[in-house]
Design a protein around this motif. Structure first.
Motif, PDB file in Angstrom:
ATOM      1  N   SER A  74       3.904  -3.796   5.895  1.00 28.15           N
ATOM      2  CA  SER A  74       4.786  -3.228   4.872  1.00 28.15           C
ATOM      3  C   SER A  74       4.001  -2.951   3.594  1.00 28.15           C
ATOM      4  O   SER A  74       4.178  -1.898   2.955  1.00 28.15           O
ATOM      5  CB  SER A  74       5.934  -4.186   4.600  1.00 28.15           C
ATOM      6  OG  SER A  74       6.726  -3.731   3.545  1.00 28.15           O
ATOM      7  N   TRP A  75       3.127  -3.858   3.200  1.00 27.50           N
ATOM      8  CA  TRP A  75       2.310  -3.683   2.005  1.00 27.50           C
ATOM      9  C   TRP A  75       1.380  -2.478   2.168  1.00 27.50           C
ATOM     10  O   TRP A  75       1.194  -1.692   1.240  1.00 27.50           O
ATOM     11  CB  TRP A  75       1.517  -4.964   1.747  1.00 27.50           C
ATOM     12  CG  TRP A  75       0.638  -4.899   0.541  1.00 27.50           C
ATOM     13  CD1 TRP A  75       1.019  -4.964  -0.765  1.00 27.50           C
ATOM     14  CD2 TRP A  75      -0.775  -4.744   0.539  1.00 27.50           C
ATOM     15  NE1 TRP A  75      -0.080  -4.865  -1.587  1.00 27.50           N
ATOM     16  CE2 TRP A  75      -1.197  -4.738  -0.810  1.00 27.50           C
ATOM     17  CE3 TRP A  75      -1.731  -4.626   1.548  1.00 27.50           C
ATOM     18  CZ2 TRP A  75      -2.525  -4.595  -1.165  1.00 27.50           C
ATOM     19  CZ3 TRP A  75      -3.058  -4.488   1.185  1.00 27.50           C
ATOM     20  CH2 TRP A  75      -3.438  -4.471  -0.158  1.00 27.50           C
ATOM     21  N   HIS A  90       3.342   0.709   1.784  1.00 31.44           N
ATOM     22  CA  HIS A  90       3.613   0.916   0.364  1.00 31.44           C
ATOM     23  C   HIS A  90       2.379   1.479  -0.349  1.00 31.44           C
ATOM     24  O   HIS A  90       2.486   2.423  -1.141  1.00 31.44           O
ATOM     25  CB  HIS A  90       4.057  -0.406  -0.289  1.00 31.44           C
ATOM     26  CG  HIS A  90       4.170  -0.330  -1.779  1.00 31.44           C
ATOM     27  ND1 HIS A  90       5.161   0.382  -2.414  1.00 31.44           N
ATOM     28  CD2 HIS A  90       3.401  -0.868  -2.762  1.00 31.44           C
ATOM     29  CE1 HIS A  90       5.001   0.277  -3.724  1.00 31.44           C
ATOM     30  NE2 HIS A  90       3.939  -0.481  -3.958  1.00 31.44           N
ATOM     31  N   LYS A  91       1.227   0.906  -0.079  1.00 33.41           N
ATOM     32  CA  LYS A  91      -0.006   1.397  -0.701  1.00 33.41           C
ATOM     33  C   LYS A  91      -0.295   2.844  -0.279  1.00 33.41           C
ATOM     34  O   LYS A  91      -0.752   3.659  -1.085  1.00 33.41           O
ATOM     35  CB  LYS A  91      -1.197   0.509  -0.317  1.00 33.41           C
ATOM     36  CG  LYS A  91      -1.160  -0.871  -0.944  1.00 33.41           C
ATOM     37  CD  LYS A  91      -1.132  -0.788  -2.436  1.00 33.41           C
ATOM     38  CE  LYS A  91      -2.462  -1.145  -3.012  1.00 33.41           C
ATOM     39  NZ  LYS A  91      -2.477  -1.106  -4.464  1.00 33.41           N
ATOM     40  N   THR A 102       1.969   5.104   0.573  1.00 29.47           N
ATOM     41  CA  THR A 102       2.932   5.941  -0.137  1.00 29.47           C
ATOM     42  C   THR A 102       2.501   6.137  -1.590  1.00 29.47           C
ATOM     43  O   THR A 102       2.585   7.248  -2.128  1.00 29.47           O
ATOM     44  CB  THR A 102       4.338   5.305  -0.096  1.00 29.47           C
ATOM     45  OG1 THR A 102       4.701   5.075   1.262  1.00 29.47           O
ATOM     46  CG2 THR A 102       5.372   6.199  -0.747  1.00 29.47           C
TER      47      THR A 102
END
Length: 117
Positions: free
Chosen positions: A29-30, A33-34, A36
């Motif tokens: 998930s991290w 996010h990075k 994106t």
């Protein structure tokens, strides 16, 4: 087997895989996010680069115009300045010391030629 051994076996067999599974999902998930954030930053950077390129193009056009004025009209402007230096203007001709003084007289519309007040 005592209680401590059973407890440690349970932690190793059950707790470690669960913790690693949750940790790996959090890491994925991290990373998404990075990714994106990097995509958004790239889009923003590309937009700013386009704005800078347009601004640079406008400045280059202005410089071209100034260069054309300086080079094409430079001799014409210099000739006009020299002509103004050589030929006195009408106001300079009147005020030059070589010309006789001019008598300034005011005419009143109600006065007839030769009439005094």
């Amino acid at each position: 087997m005592d209680g401590f051994t059973v407890f440690m076996l349970a932690i190793v067999c059950v707790g470690a895989p669960v913790t690693l599974g949750i940790g790996s999902e959090m890491f994925k998930s991290w990373l998404r996010h990075k990714e994106t954030m990097a995509t958004a930053l790239n889009a923003q950077t590309a937009e700013k680069a386009a704005q800078y390129a347009a601004h640079t193009e406008r400045l280059e056009q202005r410089v071209r115009v100034l260069e054309r004025i300086a080079t094409d009209r430079g001799t014409g402007v210099a000739d006009e300045i020299e002509r103004l230096r050589v030929e006195p203007t009408p106001s300079q001709a009147v005020l030059s010391p070589a010309s006789p003084p001019i008598a300034l007289t005011a005419r009143h519309p109600s006065l007839v030629e030769g009439e005094t007040r």
